[in-house]
Design an enzyme around this catalytic site. Structure first.
Site, PDB file in Angstrom:
ATOM      1  N   LYS A   9       0.826  -1.201   0.000  1.00 34.87           N
ATOM      2  CA  LYS A   9       0.000   0.000   0.000  1.00 34.87           C
ATOM      3  C   LYS A   9       0.870   1.265   0.000  1.00 34.87           C
ATOM      4  CE  LYS A   9      -3.967  -2.253   2.269  1.00 34.87           C
ATOM      5  NZ  LYS A   9      -4.930  -2.175   3.404  1.00 34.87           N
ATOM      6  N   TYR A  49     -12.624  -2.718  -3.326  1.00 38.65           N
ATOM      7  CA  TYR A  49     -13.161  -2.685  -1.959  1.00 38.65           C
ATOM      8  C   TYR A  49     -14.688  -2.623  -1.952  1.00 38.65           C
ATOM      9  CZ  TYR A  49      -8.508  -2.297   0.183  1.00 38.65           C
ATOM     10  OH  TYR A  49      -7.232  -2.549   0.633  1.00 38.65           O
ATOM     11  N   ASN A 112      -2.020   0.151   7.070  1.00 35.17           N
ATOM     12  CA  ASN A 112      -1.557  -1.178   7.519  1.00 35.17           C
ATOM     13  C   ASN A 112      -0.735  -1.908   6.458  1.00 35.17           C
ATOM     14  OD1 ASN A 112      -3.603  -1.818   5.790  1.00 35.17           O
ATOM     15  ND2 ASN A 112      -4.755  -3.068   7.223  1.00 35.17           N
ATOM     16  N   HIS A 115      -2.099  -5.439   1.430  1.00 35.59           N
ATOM     17  CA  HIS A 115      -3.338  -6.181   1.159  1.00 35.59           C
ATOM     18  C   HIS A 115      -2.973  -7.557   0.627  1.00 35.59           C
ATOM     19  CE1 HIS A 115      -7.244  -7.350  -0.480  1.00 35.59           C
ATOM     20  NE2 HIS A 115      -6.559  -7.794  -1.514  1.00 35.59           N
ATOM     21  N   GLU A 126      -9.287 -10.511  -7.921  1.00 33.38           N
ATOM     22  CA  GLU A 126      -8.357  -9.395  -7.700  1.00 33.38           C
ATOM     23  C   GLU A 126      -7.181  -9.447  -8.679  1.00 33.38           C
ATOM     24  OE1 GLU A 126      -7.476  -9.684  -3.513  1.00 33.38           O
ATOM     25  OE2 GLU A 126      -9.493  -9.034  -2.945  1.00 33.38           O
TER      26      GLU A 126
HETATM   27  P1  IDP Z   1      -7.813  -7.070   5.643  1.00 29.95           P
HETATM   28  O1  IDP Z   1      -7.037  -6.082   4.797  1.00 29.95           O
HETATM   29  O2  IDP Z   1      -6.988  -7.572   6.795  1.00 29.95           O
HETATM   30  O3  IDP Z   1      -8.457  -8.170   4.853  1.00 29.95           O
HETATM   31  P2  IDP Z   1     -10.483  -5.889   5.894  1.00 29.95           P
HETATM   32  O4  IDP Z   1     -11.364  -6.033   7.098  1.00 29.95           O
HETATM   33  O5  IDP Z   1     -10.871  -6.638   4.665  1.00 29.95           O
HETATM   34  O6  IDP Z   1      -8.978  -6.230   6.347  1.00 29.95           O
HETATM   35  O7  IDP Z   1     -10.412  -4.330   5.574  1.00 29.95           O
HETATM   36  C1  IDP Z   1      -9.839  -3.879   4.364  1.00 29.95           C
HETATM   37  C2  IDP Z   1      -8.952  -2.686   4.672  1.00 29.95           C
HETATM   38  O8  IDP Z   1      -9.754  -1.618   5.176  1.00 29.95           O
HETATM   39  C3  IDP Z   1      -7.908  -2.908   5.772  1.00 29.95           C
HETATM   40  O9  IDP Z   1      -6.734  -3.536   5.307  1.00 29.95           O
HETATM   41  C4  IDP Z   1      -7.642  -1.505   6.247  1.00 29.95           C
HETATM   42  O10 IDP Z   1      -6.783  -0.813   5.344  1.00 29.95           O
HETATM   43  C5  IDP Z   1      -9.030  -0.880   6.141  1.00 29.95           C
HETATM   44  N1  IDP Z   1      -9.758  -0.955   7.413  1.00 29.95           N
HETATM   45  C6  IDP Z   1     -10.433  -2.011   7.913  1.00 29.95           C
HETATM   46  N2  IDP Z   1     -11.019  -1.722   9.091  1.00 29.95           N
HETATM   47  C7  IDP Z   1     -10.688  -0.438   9.347  1.00 29.95           C
HETATM   48  C8  IDP Z   1     -10.999   0.462  10.440  1.00 29.95           C
HETATM   49  O11 IDP Z   1     -11.704   0.120  11.386  1.00 29.95           O
HETATM   50  N3  IDP Z   1     -10.450   1.697  10.351  1.00 29.95           N
HETATM   51  C9  IDP Z   1      -9.679   2.121   9.294  1.00 29.95           C
HETATM   52  N4  IDP Z   1      -9.386   1.323   8.261  1.00 29.95           N
HETATM   53  C10 IDP Z   1      -9.878   0.061   8.289  1.00 29.95           C
HETATM   54 MG    MG Z   2     -10.105  -8.185   3.533  1.00 29.30          MG
END
Ligand code: IDP
Ligand code: MG
Length: 156
Positions: A9, A49, A112, A115, A126
């Site tokens: 990212k 997304y 974070n 992905h 994807e």
């Molecule tokens: P993942 O990337 O671990 O699969 P997902 O729940 O699918 O997590 O969420 C997709 C992306 O959305 C996350 O990687 C993160 O960048 C963002 N995200 C998820 N939950 C939150 C939140 O509560 N606050 C801010 N960003 C979030």
């Molecule tokens: Mg996810």
């Protein structure tokens, strides 16, 4: 053999962590079969997304993912999808275990770093979204016989 889509990212690219993160996957034994830098458009972010449209963090997520270039990777290996998810760690940097990519390189919950596809269905969709025809390569890796036991019918 499975293939999975990984996105380093904008925060990973801006923080100069691309090499270290790719190294982890290479050292694990995963094979890079596709790689390119790109700037994600709002349209592509929305498709990628789509499942999160209703979430409170959605607008911020799309803005983050389109803010600066990313590196997309196609990685291949036996069980590659689950292996990559385990190596990534929990979604939030603040909660991800030490030893994982998110656990070792970040503290933020929204920035974070990475992905990774979470299922074979997601991986197929994807990879199709981020790579065009001909951008995922089939190539023979010289060390393959030392990464896997190839003496049987299936790599082990
Ligand atoms: P993942 O990337 O671990 O699969 P997902 O729940 O699918 O997590 O969420 C997709 C992306 O959305 C996350 O990687 C993160 O960048 C963002 N995200 C998820 N939950 C939150 C939140 O509560 N606050 C801010 N960003 C979030
Ligand atoms: Mg996810």
């Amino acid at each position: 053999m499975e293939q999975t889509l990984i996105i380093l990212k904008p925060d990973a690219v801006q923080r100069g962590l691309m090499g270290q993160i790719i190294s982890r996957f290479e050292q694990k034994g995963l094979k890079v079969v596709g790689a390119k830098m790109m700037q994600i458009t709002p349209e592509l972010a929305a498709e990628h997304y789509a499942a999160h449209t209703e979430k409170p963090f959605y607008a911020g997520l799309v803005s983050f993912m389109t803010s600066s270039p990313v590196l997309v990777l196609a990685l291949e290996g036996v069980g590659a999808i689950a292996i990559c998810r385990a190596m990534m760690g929990a979604t939030f940097g603040s909660q991800a275990a030490a030893g994982t990519i998110r656990g070792d390189y970040g503290v933020s919950n929204s920035f974070n770093l990475i992905h990774g596809s979470d299922s074979p269905e997601a991986a197929t969709k994807e990879l199709g979204l981020f790579f065009q025809e001909g951008e995922i390569l089939s190539w023979d890796r010289a060390m393959e016989g030392w990464v896997y036991d190839l003496s049987g019918d299936e790599p082990e």
